[in-house]
Motif scaffolding. Structure first.
Motif, PDB file in Angstrom:
ATOM      1  N   ASP A 190       0.843  -1.204   0.000  1.00 16.72           N
ATOM      2  CA  ASP A 190       0.000   0.000   0.000  1.00 16.72           C
ATOM      3  C   ASP A 190       0.881   1.258   0.000  1.00 16.72           C
ATOM      4  OD1 ASP A 190      -1.836   2.036   0.463  1.00 16.72           O
ATOM      5  OD2 ASP A 190      -3.086   0.785   1.755  1.00 16.72           O
ATOM      6  N   GLU A 191       0.759   2.071  -1.071  1.00 15.77           N
ATOM      7  CA  GLU A 191       1.597   3.259  -1.222  1.00 15.77           C
ATOM      8  C   GLU A 191       1.303   4.328  -0.173  1.00 15.77           C
ATOM      9  OE1 GLU A 191       4.230   3.807  -3.167  1.00 15.77           O
ATOM     10  OE2 GLU A 191       4.046   1.716  -3.801  1.00 15.77           O
ATOM     11  N   TYR A 226      -3.122   2.743   9.731  1.00 17.25           N
ATOM     12  CA  TYR A 226      -1.747   2.806   9.206  1.00 17.25           C
ATOM     13  C   TYR A 226      -0.756   3.105  10.338  1.00 17.25           C
ATOM     14  CZ  TYR A 226      -3.613   2.917   4.420  1.00 17.25           C
ATOM     15  OH  TYR A 226      -4.245   2.614   3.240  1.00 17.25           O
TER      16      TYR A 226
END
Length: 454
Positions: A190-191, A226
């Motif tokens: 995931d960028e 995140y």
């Protein structure tokens, strides 16, 4: 102006060398005192030192356990060596020697197992030697290539190999690269999470989720998700590896045991050697022919006697302090930490008729073993507050209550310092909001804004 000769009388306390040594010995930890006594034993020929030895029965029991241990290892295939018969003479102590491997040794071993050419391996080994105690590359790749005279392309290839080794994140040049390496090894693609590390690592550390969410146009819940992943990574890849520092074990100076319903203080005499004067040197003193030898021996005996007296004085001082602590904190030893009463150095000093500095030196780096584990004596000293009923409440109990309130709070609406202060006041712990903030920071707990969950 004229010169006059006056006679005045005044009192002064001058610290002699012996007084200074006595104070020095009192504040030494048991380990430091043991080292000092061994040094004196080597330098002073009239001193004799004797450690307590185990009985023959204990030695025999140790030998049996020793051989049984070997059988156990062999039976469970923990070692490939066959010991044959188990006679004491057949067992080599070298079978039990182990050495802690450092981080660099582990990395060099991994390089040695790779299917690469020797030249590339040597570059990898050189890079490993430039890794610091945190696990980061301590110098730039350009400098390394210049020092070993290799092209940058080969240097980058070697660095990629080093960064592929275990532990994850090793050989990174900064914390951002370290975290990215760990994510790649975990298969995270995931960028967005890589962008948070690159552009918002400081905001993440301060829990500024709103700023990150607004900039990346994602929800607060996603930012928090995140953030949880990133915070689970290891910022210091070297953690857990041997760094070369020897472990110093804590040895209690005394034991506090409950025997027949009564607490007793048992000094740990087995820790230090028993010092005595060698009787051989008495004959030298009686020999008046060699006056130089007699003076030397007398000086050495005086030095030895003072050391013996100082060690005994240290022991008796610690015992007196522990005796008074046990008297004041009996409920703590009986029921636990919640019953720890406020106690200061001045209180103990006044009770024993000693100076506060003497008590401070007597408890410095000293430990006691209790039914609740090994405790640092200094930790038993704490200031307190008076509640409305006039009872003393120790700071440690207040801190424990703050910690408990924060652990039980609603994480979506964490308690502010003022809310915690109000709760404590309801429990008759009358402290201010600033004091709550101070104790919270000492406990290593973040503010409410940084504890909030979405």
């Amino acid at each position: 102006m004229d010169f006059t000769l006056n006679l005045t009388q005044e009192q002064k306390l001058i610290m002699t060398q012996q007084m200074q040594l006595s104070v020095k010995l009192l504040q030494m930890s048991s380990f430091e005192l043991q080292e000092y006594m061994e040094k004196e034993f080597q330098e002073n020929p009239v001193l004799e030192a004797k450690y307590e030895e185990n009985s023959e029965t204990d030695k025999f029991k140790d030998r049996i356990d020793y051989k049984e241990l070997i059988k156990y290892f062999e039976f469970d295939n923990y070692g490939s060596q066959s010991y044959g018969n188990y006679d004491e003479d057949e067992v080599s102590p070298f079978n039990f020697i182990s050495n802690s491997k450092s981080l660099k040794e582990c990395l060099h071993e991994q390089i040695g197992e790779l299917n690469e050419n020797d030249y590339l391996k040597s570059i990898c080994d050189y890079i490993i030697e430039n890794i610091d105690n945190r696990g980061y590359l301590d110098t730039t790749l350009e400098e390394i290539c210049k020092e070993i005279k290799c092209n940058k392309e080969l240097g980058e290839k070697a660095l990629i190999i080093v960064q592929s080794l275990e532990p994850d994140g090793i050989g990174a040049r900064d914390i951002k690269e370290c975290l990215k390496i760990q994510l790649r090894k975990k298969g995270v693609e995931d960028e967005v999470i890589y962008k948070i590390i690159e552009e918002h690592i400081e905001n993440l550390a301060d829990n500024k989720y709103n700023v990150i969410a607004k900039d990346l146009n994602i929800s607060l819940k996603d930012v928090q998700h995140y953030g949880d992943i990133i915070k689970s990574l290891e910022p210091k890849p070297s953690r857990g590896f041997f760094t070369g520092d020897e472990v110093k074990y804590i040895v209690p100076d005394a034991y506090i045991r409950k025997i027949d319903g009564v607490y007793h203080i048992i000094m740990n005499d087995s820790l230090l050697p028993k010092l005595s004067i060698n009787s051989v040197y008495k004959d030298i003193i009686n020999n008046e022919k060699d006056k130089f030898a007699v003076e030397y021996v007398k000086d050495r005996i005086n030095s030895a006697m003072f050391l013996i007296k100082s060690v005994e004085h240290r022991k008796s001082t610690i015992y007196k302090v522990l005796e008074k602590i046990l008297e004041l904190q009996k409920d703590y030893f009986e029921y636990g930490e919640e019953y720890l009463k406020p106690m200061t150095l001045k209180e103990i000093a006044d009770n024993l008729g000693m100076h506060e500095s003497t008590i401070s030196r007597a408890i410095r780096d000293k430990y006691i073993y209790t039914s609740r584990g090994t405790i640092k004596i200094k930790d038993l000293f704490t200031v307190g507050y008076n509640n409305e009923q006039g009872e003393d409440i120790s700071v440690r109990n207040i801190k424990n209550q703050i910690k408990k309130l924060i652990e039980e709070e609603d994480k979506t609406k964490p308690l502010s310092d003022q809310a915690i202060c109000d709760e404590l006041n309801n429990m008759n712990m009358n402290i201010s909001r600033r004091t709550v903030a101070k104790y919270r920071e000492e406990l290593g707990i973040k503010s409410s804004s940084k504890r909030k969950r979405f």
